[in-house]
Design an enzyme around this catalytic site. Structure first.
Site, mmCIF file in Angstrom:
data_model
loop_
_atom_site.group_PDB
_atom_site.id
_atom_site.type_symbol
_atom_site.label_atom_id
_atom_site.label_comp_id
_atom_site.label_asym_id
_atom_site.label_seq_id
_atom_site.Cartn_x
_atom_site.Cartn_y
_atom_site.Cartn_z
ATOM 1 N N ASP A 130 13.255 -5.018 8.839
ATOM 2 C CA ASP A 130 12.240 -4.287 8.058
ATOM 3 C C ASP A 130 12.847 -2.975 7.590
ATOM 4 O O ASP A 130 13.567 -2.317 8.348
ATOM 5 C CB ASP A 130 11.004 -3.963 8.911
ATOM 6 C CG ASP A 130 10.151 -5.176 9.202
ATOM 7 O OD1 ASP A 130 9.532 -5.708 8.267
ATOM 8 O OD2 ASP A 130 10.111 -5.597 10.380
ATOM 9 N N ALA A 131 12.535 -2.568 6.380
ATOM 10 C CA ALA A 131 12.949 -1.244 5.918
ATOM 11 C C ALA A 131 12.196 -0.179 6.716
ATOM 12 O O ALA A 131 11.039 -0.370 7.107
ATOM 13 C CB ALA A 131 12.665 -1.084 4.429
ATOM 14 N N ARG A 145 6.273 7.218 8.934
ATOM 15 C CA ARG A 145 5.320 6.112 8.942
ATOM 16 C C ARG A 145 4.757 5.805 10.330
ATOM 17 O O ARG A 145 3.998 4.862 10.483
ATOM 18 C CB ARG A 145 5.971 4.846 8.371
ATOM 19 C CG ARG A 145 6.141 4.901 6.873
ATOM 20 C CD ARG A 145 6.190 3.523 6.246
ATOM 21 N NE ARG A 145 7.264 2.699 6.774
ATOM 22 C CZ ARG A 145 7.777 1.656 6.105
ATOM 23 N NH1 ARG A 145 7.300 1.325 4.922
ATOM 24 N NH2 ARG A 145 8.751 0.954 6.626
ATOM 25 N N LYS A 146 5.133 6.593 11.319
ATOM 26 C CA LYS A 146 4.628 6.344 12.673
ATOM 27 C C LYS A 146 3.935 7.594 13.219
ATOM 28 O O LYS A 146 4.175 8.021 14.346
ATOM 29 C CB LYS A 146 5.780 5.906 13.581
ATOM 30 C CG LYS A 146 6.241 4.479 13.310
ATOM 31 C CD LYS A 146 5.173 3.464 13.698
ATOM 32 C CE LYS A 146 5.552 2.048 13.319
ATOM 33 N NZ LYS A 146 5.342 1.783 11.873
ATOM 34 N N PHE A 186 12.850 -12.829 18.587
ATOM 35 C CA PHE A 186 12.995 -11.534 17.925
ATOM 36 C C PHE A 186 14.485 -11.164 17.919
ATOM 37 O O PHE A 186 14.903 -10.238 18.595
ATOM 38 C CB PHE A 186 12.159 -10.490 18.670
ATOM 39 C CG PHE A 186 12.039 -9.140 17.996
ATOM 40 C CD1 PHE A 186 12.607 -8.867 16.764
ATOM 41 C CD2 PHE A 186 11.339 -8.115 18.619
ATOM 42 C CE1 PHE A 186 12.506 -7.621 16.164
ATOM 43 C CE2 PHE A 186 11.214 -6.864 18.029
ATOM 44 C CZ PHE A 186 11.805 -6.620 16.810
ATOM 45 N N LYS A 245 6.493 24.311 7.375
ATOM 46 C CA LYS A 245 5.525 23.269 7.043
ATOM 47 C C LYS A 245 4.530 23.151 8.190
ATOM 48 O O LYS A 245 4.864 22.658 9.275
ATOM 49 C CB LYS A 245 6.215 21.917 6.823
ATOM 50 C CG LYS A 245 6.852 21.753 5.450
ATOM 51 C CD LYS A 245 8.106 22.558 5.304
ATOM 52 C CE LYS A 245 8.815 22.259 3.985
ATOM 53 N NZ LYS A 245 9.989 23.141 3.806
ATOM 54 N N GLU A 296 14.171 18.065 -0.285
ATOM 55 C CA GLU A 296 14.370 19.395 -0.849
ATOM 56 C C GLU A 296 14.810 20.349 0.253
ATOM 57 O O GLU A 296 14.190 20.385 1.321
ATOM 58 C CB GLU A 296 13.072 19.913 -1.473
ATOM 59 C CG GLU A 296 12.468 18.984 -2.515
ATOM 60 C CD GLU A 296 11.694 17.842 -1.908
ATOM 61 O OE1 GLU A 296 11.906 16.683 -2.334
ATOM 62 O OE2 GLU A 296 10.893 18.080 -0.984
ATOM 63 N N LYS A 300 10.928 18.090 8.658
ATOM 64 C CA LYS A 300 10.294 19.279 8.094
ATOM 65 C C LYS A 300 10.581 20.499 8.956
ATOM 66 O O LYS A 300 10.414 20.460 10.182
ATOM 67 C CB LYS A 300 8.778 19.083 8.012
ATOM 68 C CG LYS A 300 8.357 17.966 7.072
ATOM 69 C CD LYS A 300 6.849 17.784 7.083
ATOM 70 C CE LYS A 300 6.435 16.652 6.138
ATOM 71 N NZ LYS A 300 4.971 16.413 6.164
ATOM 72 N N ASP A 349 11.491 2.614 11.333
ATOM 73 C CA ASP A 349 10.855 3.877 10.964
ATOM 74 C C ASP A 349 11.331 5.020 11.853
ATOM 75 O O ASP A 349 11.476 6.159 11.402
ATOM 76 C CB ASP A 349 9.330 3.761 11.046
ATOM 77 C CG ASP A 349 8.749 2.843 9.989
ATOM 78 O OD1 ASP A 349 9.353 2.737 8.904
ATOM 79 O OD2 ASP A 349 7.704 2.222 10.241
ATOM 80 N N LYS A 350 11.585 4.712 13.121
ATOM 81 C CA LYS A 350 12.066 5.745 14.037
ATOM 82 C C LYS A 350 13.531 6.089 13.786
ATOM 83 O O LYS A 350 13.958 7.226 14.001
ATOM 84 C CB LYS A 350 11.845 5.301 15.481
ATOM 85 C CG LYS A 350 10.434 5.531 15.955
ATOM 86 C CD LYS A 350 10.174 7.000 16.154
ATOM 87 C CE LYS A 350 8.831 7.410 15.598
ATOM 88 N NZ LYS A 350 8.719 8.834 15.350
ATOM 89 N N ASP A 402 2.230 21.192 8.651
ATOM 90 C CA ASP A 402 2.047 19.820 9.128
ATOM 91 C C ASP A 402 2.626 19.668 10.519
ATOM 92 O O ASP A 402 2.062 18.974 11.367
ATOM 93 C CB ASP A 402 2.780 18.826 8.200
ATOM 94 C CG ASP A 402 1.995 18.499 6.955
ATOM 95 O OD1 ASP A 402 0.780 18.738 6.938
ATOM 96 O OD2 ASP A 402 2.604 18.008 5.990
ATOM 97 N N LYS A 434 8.784 -2.782 20.386
ATOM 98 C CA LYS A 434 7.432 -2.224 20.262
ATOM 99 C C LYS A 434 6.666 -2.513 21.546
ATOM 100 O O LYS A 434 6.931 -3.507 22.233
ATOM 101 C CB LYS A 434 6.689 -2.837 19.071
ATOM 102 C CG LYS A 434 7.305 -2.564 17.722
ATOM 103 C CD LYS A 434 6.526 -3.224 16.591
ATOM 104 C CE LYS A 434 5.280 -2.440 16.234
ATOM 105 N NZ LYS A 434 4.628 -2.960 15.009
ATOM 106 N N GLU A 470 13.676 13.406 3.827
ATOM 107 C CA GLU A 470 13.120 12.062 3.993
ATOM 108 C C GLU A 470 14.272 11.057 4.044
ATOM 109 O O GLU A 470 15.262 11.209 3.328
ATOM 110 C CB GLU A 470 12.206 11.705 2.820
ATOM 111 C CG GLU A 470 11.199 12.782 2.440
ATOM 112 C CD GLU A 470 10.070 12.918 3.445
ATOM 113 O OE1 GLU A 470 9.902 12.000 4.275
ATOM 114 O OE2 GLU A 470 9.358 13.933 3.399
ATOM 115 N N HIS A 516 13.421 1.149 16.334
ATOM 116 C CA HIS A 516 12.509 0.697 15.284
ATOM 117 C C HIS A 516 12.937 1.343 13.970
ATOM 118 O O HIS A 516 13.292 2.526 13.936
ATOM 119 C CB HIS A 516 11.075 1.081 15.636
ATOM 120 C CG HIS A 516 10.053 0.560 14.686
ATOM 121 N ND1 HIS A 516 9.813 1.151 13.461
ATOM 122 C CD2 HIS A 516 9.209 -0.499 14.761
ATOM 123 C CE1 HIS A 516 8.860 0.482 12.837
ATOM 124 N NE2 HIS A 516 8.480 -0.537 13.601
#
Length: 423
Positions: A250-251, A256-257, A242, A281, A55, A277, A16-17, A283, A166, A42, A14
């Site tokens: 898709d970009a 995003r997941k 598909f 961090k 960064e 990260k 995003d992955k 997060d 998916k 990123e 995918h």
């Protein structure tokens, strides 16, 4: 009357992955050289192009192009017809130094009082629905795609499969989150062009039923196999076709997941992404610590379900908030607030201690970037690094270190919690 809950997962192919895996691969490669590095990487992927930005504060130099191409090739984007392949895509790097304003909040003379790398709240969740203390819906969603990827790599059956996919699983529950049956499964998988669309649809659906499902069921305990009933609805490639997928379809962007990465919508999420990260961090690191606490609480018999929240202020070591909610499933004569106070006495959740407890300065993150960060099997493996310290060893010209992967999934607090809560 039952109620329904749904979770989804996405494959390593995918878009995003793909972005998440490149970001974490960059992080890992930097940590192989310099475990004290600070990284916020990123990635964006689209037709024929990878952009890596962010960064970094490090003593290492790494080849971003080589890292990105290796990851893309491993995932399976290695044919020009995909419009995104490891050999021909462009790779742009826009990495620059970390802000001194952020660094001064993290760095401390006394390492134990290292400040949090950002503000925010992080959540961990665990329940008794599966053997790995994950919600059933997200666990099945991941497993379906892991097996689909394994079939694709084996290259013996379903040879038309491409990397993007998916899944979505809807389970009917009874009172107290008891799984009654699987109501619906949706599988959307990228595939080669077929000569006939109708033949294609029937072939893929039959293969999902007769090849994929048996492999998935084989890994489940009997009580979960029984949830695959005759009245279960199955939708395979609901749009009918598909072929165009991955970053060409898709970009993709890092982070995003985040619901796929965690609990499939169960519990809660603080909003922060993980991939790319470093462990300063919170997060990332505090989300791992919260999962560790929640899982051990449930495994110890303190409760059947646990939601743990930890909150920090940037630059401060002590958390500003710590919260536990057992949703009425506690087996001890304490309120949830009292449970939280006792857990906080037992477990140090300052960032330094989280990082040390799980070995989060080691290059262990690329594997977390697909099929979820939680519910995985903890294990220790030998990895190559490019520095020497008391924990490294040489084999010929190479330097290695034994490091723990998915250490936050260990049940090493169970005995301590049982003793503290009298379970």
């Amino acid at each position: 009357m039952g109620y329904y809950f749904t979770s989804e997962s996405v494959s390593e192919g995918h878009p995003d992955k793909v972005a998440d895996q490149i970001s974490d691969a960059v992080l890992d490669e930097i940590l192989r050289y310099d475990p004290t590095s600070k990284v916020a990487c990123e990635t964006l992927v689209t037709t024929g192009l990878v952009v890596v930005a962010g960064e970094i504060r490090t003593n290492a130099y790494v080849e971003i192009q080589d890292i990105a191409r290796r990851v893309i090739n491993r995932i399976g984007y290695n044919k020009s017809e995909y419009q995104f392949d490891a050999q021909s895509c462009g790779v742009l790097s826009a990495l620059h130094g970390q802000s001194n304003d952020i660094f001064q909040g993290v760095k401390r003379e006394d390492e134990e009082n290292q400040g949090a790398g950002d503000q925010g709240m992080m959540f961990g969740f665990a329940c008794k629905e599966t053997e790995n203390y994950m919600p059933l819906t997200i666990d099945l969603s991941h497993l379906l795609l892991q097996e689909l990827a394994a079939i694709r790599r084996e290259g013996k059956k379903m040879t038309y499969l491409r990397p993007d996919a998916k899944s979505q699983v809807t389970v009917e529950y009874g009172e107290g989150w008891k799984p009654l049956r699987i109501d619906t499964i949706v599988i959307s998988t990228q595939h080669d062009e077929f000569a006939d669309d109708e033949t294609m649809q029937k072939k893929i659906e039959a293969d999902v039923r007769n090849i994929l499902f048996p492999r998935v069921k084989k890994q489940l305990p009997v009580r979960l196999k029984r949830l695959f009933g005759d009245n279960m609805k199955l939708y395979v490639n609901p749009t009918g076709k598909f072929v165009i997928g991955g970053p060409h379809g898709d970009a993709g962007v890092t982070g995003r997941k985040i619901i796929v990465d965690t609990y499939g919508g169960r519990g809660a999420h603080g909003g922060g992404a993980f991939s790319g990260k470093d462990s300063s961090k919170v997060d990332r690191s505090a989300a791992y610590a919260a999962r560790h606490i929640a899982k051990n609480l449930v495994a110890a018999g303190v409760c059947d379900q646990a939601l743990v929240q930890i909150a920090y202020a940037i630059g401060k070591a002590e958390p500003v908030g710590f919260y536990i909610n057992t949703d009425g499933t506690s087996h001890v004569k304490m309120s949830d607030a009292e449970i939280a106070l006792k857990v906080k006495e037992l477990v140090d959740i300052r960032p330094y201690f989280i990082v040390k407890r799980f070995g989060l300065t080691n290059p262990i993150f690329e594997e977390t970037a697909s099929y979820g960060h939680f519910g995985r099997q903890p294990e220790t493996r030998k990895v190559e690094v490019y520095y020497e310290d008391n924990d490294t060893f040489r084999e010929g010209e190479h330097i290695y270190k034994n490091v723990e992967f998915f250490g936050w999934e260990k049940l090493d607090l169970v005995d301590k919690l049982k003793a503290a809560f009298g379970c």
